[in-house]
Design an enzyme around this catalytic site. Structure first.
Site, short mmCIF file in Angstrom:
data_model
loop_
_atom_site.label_atom_id
_atom_site.label_comp_id
_atom_site.label_asym_id
_atom_site.label_seq_id
_atom_site.Cartn_x
_atom_site.Cartn_y
_atom_site.Cartn_z
N ASP A 190 3.83 8.58 34.42
CA ASP A 190 4.65 7.86 33.44
C ASP A 190 6.07 7.67 33.97
OD1 ASP A 190 5.58 10.39 33.05
OD2 ASP A 190 4.48 10.71 31.17
N ASP A 214 9.98 6.49 30.37
CA ASP A 214 9.54 7.70 29.69
C ASP A 214 10.73 8.67 29.63
OD1 ASP A 214 7.17 8.90 28.43
OD2 ASP A 214 7.55 10.49 29.87
N ASP A 218 11.03 16.14 32.70
CA ASP A 218 9.87 16.81 32.11
C ASP A 218 9.58 18.08 32.90
OD1 ASP A 218 9.58 14.77 30.36
OD2 ASP A 218 7.58 14.17 31.02
N ARG A 270 14.99 15.09 21.82
CA ARG A 270 14.54 15.96 22.91
C ARG A 270 15.66 16.36 23.87
NH1 ARG A 270 8.67 13.40 24.73
NH2 ARG A 270 7.74 13.51 22.68
#
Ligand SMILES: *[C@@H]1O[C@H](CO)[C@@H](O)[C@H](O)[C@H]1NC(C)=O
Length: 392
Positions: A190, A214, A218, A270
């Site tokens: 992604d 995205d 991560d 986030r």
């Protein structure tokens, strides 16, 4: 004899005095040296930025990291290879010498990467960074942008320092040269900026990340011992994910330090969102959020300490968001210690229980300072401007 002893002790008194004077004056000058342009500097930056010869002593950076990553001294040594990127192009199957991918796939061991000049690197396929690699973008402007971006897969001891990663896009499965020089097939990826998969001891410092399809960062699938410091995250819906998957319980052991980062403007959510693991989020500045700043589910645990949360004039005021999980209910532990709130920002803490301490070792430990200094401590977050003639 007595006289001799008196002279002797006077002599030693004098020596002691000289030693003490030297000690106190050097100490005094080192306390002065915590500021640049009258701004208080954080402990990571203080460790190397005052050295005007940082170009000659780039590896000094390895002792500056704090938080769960510890010190990065595994990244240096007699066997260190210095690699200079001279060519911004990217050929995923047959990388040319001088390109970033040539280093990533053809050169093994401890590698310190610098870049010869300003560069926009448009990766054709994601770049897999291997263990014991440092990407040091100081002194040049490096953009990794407009297509595939960075990935750390089953690797350890990596520093990513002072680069810009933005406008990353999702990638269809395809073939590329992997870290050991073999052609591998990589599945769908992604459009995140930096993705960690089963990675440990990773230090991400002074980068500017924005505008990707995205998330920006991560941390997934058993990754741990990570420090994310001094970065500038902006213009992004989903910023940082710690733990990708509700089912992946191994992320229970995930420990991440998020310190001295600047979030905003225009970040929606986030910062980070935590699943399973533990995050120590300290001395960061939050310049507004649309949905929430920090969120979590799946028994995640957070110590939010001495951050400055500035809510939007019109947006959501509540910093946190949490999701009950099927079967286990509200088992997240979110605690706020010494945080500062402006524009009506608020933080809903877990009721009862105790703040989870980070339990840092000596080399991971750092002093979290009062939230009133956060503006100053984060004022040079993101890519630093380093002039040729002076300090960085
Ligand atoms: C630190 O130690 C305490 C006491 O053993 C423990 O309860 C806590 O979970 C530990 N913190 C982390 C982040 O593991």
């Amino acid at each position: 004899m007595v006289c001799h002893q008196v002279i002797n002790s006077v002599f030693w008194c004098f020596i002691l005095l000289v030693v003490m004077l030297t000690f106190f004056t050097t100490n005094a000058s080192s306390t002065e040296k915590t500021k640049i342009e009258d701004k208080e500097m954080n402990v990571i930056d203080q460790c190397w930025r005052f050295n005007p010869k940082w170009r000659k002593h780039r590896q000094q950076l390895t002792v500056c990291s704090v938080g769960y990553v510890g010190k990065m001294t595994n990244n240096i040594g007699k066997d260190l290879i210095h690699y200079t990127v001279t060519d911004p192009r990217d050929h995923p199957l047959n990388p040319a010498p001088g390109t970033l991918r040539y280093e990533a796939s053809r050169i093994q061991g401890k590698v310190w990467i610098t870049l010869k000049r300003n560069m926009n690197i448009k990766l054709v396929r994601p770049l897999l960074i291997s263990s014991f690699t440092t990407i040091d973008g100081r002194g040049v402007d490096v953009h990794i942008a407009d297509n595939a971006c960075l990935m750390i897969y089953k690797a350890t001891n990596i520093i990513i320092h002072r680069i810009r990663v933005h406008h990353c896009r999702p990638q269809a499965p395809g073939m590329m040269m992997g870290p050991d020089g073999k052609i591998i097939s990589l599945g769908q990826v992604d459009g995140g900026a930096i993705r960690l998969v089963s990675a440990s001891e990773i230090w991400i410092d002074h980068n500017t990340l924005y505008n990707c399809q995205d998330g920006l960062l991560d941390v997934t699938r058993g990754s741990t011992d990570i420090t994310i410091s001094n970065n500038w995250f902006r213009e992004q819906n989903k910023v940082m994910l710690l733990g990708h998957d509700d089912e992946f319980v191994r992320d229970k052991n995930m420990k991440v330090t998020v310190v001295y980062n600047y979030f905003g403007p225009n970040c929606h959510q986030r910062m980070p969102r935590i699943r399973h693991g533990y995050a120590h989020v300290a001395n960061n500045l939050y310049m507004g959020w649309v949905q929430y700043a920090i969120g979590g589910s799946m028994e995640s645990s957070l110590k939010s300490q001495s951050n400055l949360f500035i809510a939007h004039a019109t947006g959501k005021k509540e910093v946190t968001w949490r999701k009950s999980s099927n079967g286990i209910g509200d088992t997240w532990k979110f605690y706020s210690v010494g945080d500062a709130f402006e524009n009506g920002a608020s933080f809903v803490e877990t009721k009862g229980g105790q703040v989870t301490k980070p339990n840092y070792s000596h080399e991971q430990n750092f002093k979290v300072v009062d939230a009133k200094y956060v503006r100053s401590l984060t004022s040079s977050s993101g890519v630093l401007q380093c002039s040729k003639t002076s300090i960085c």
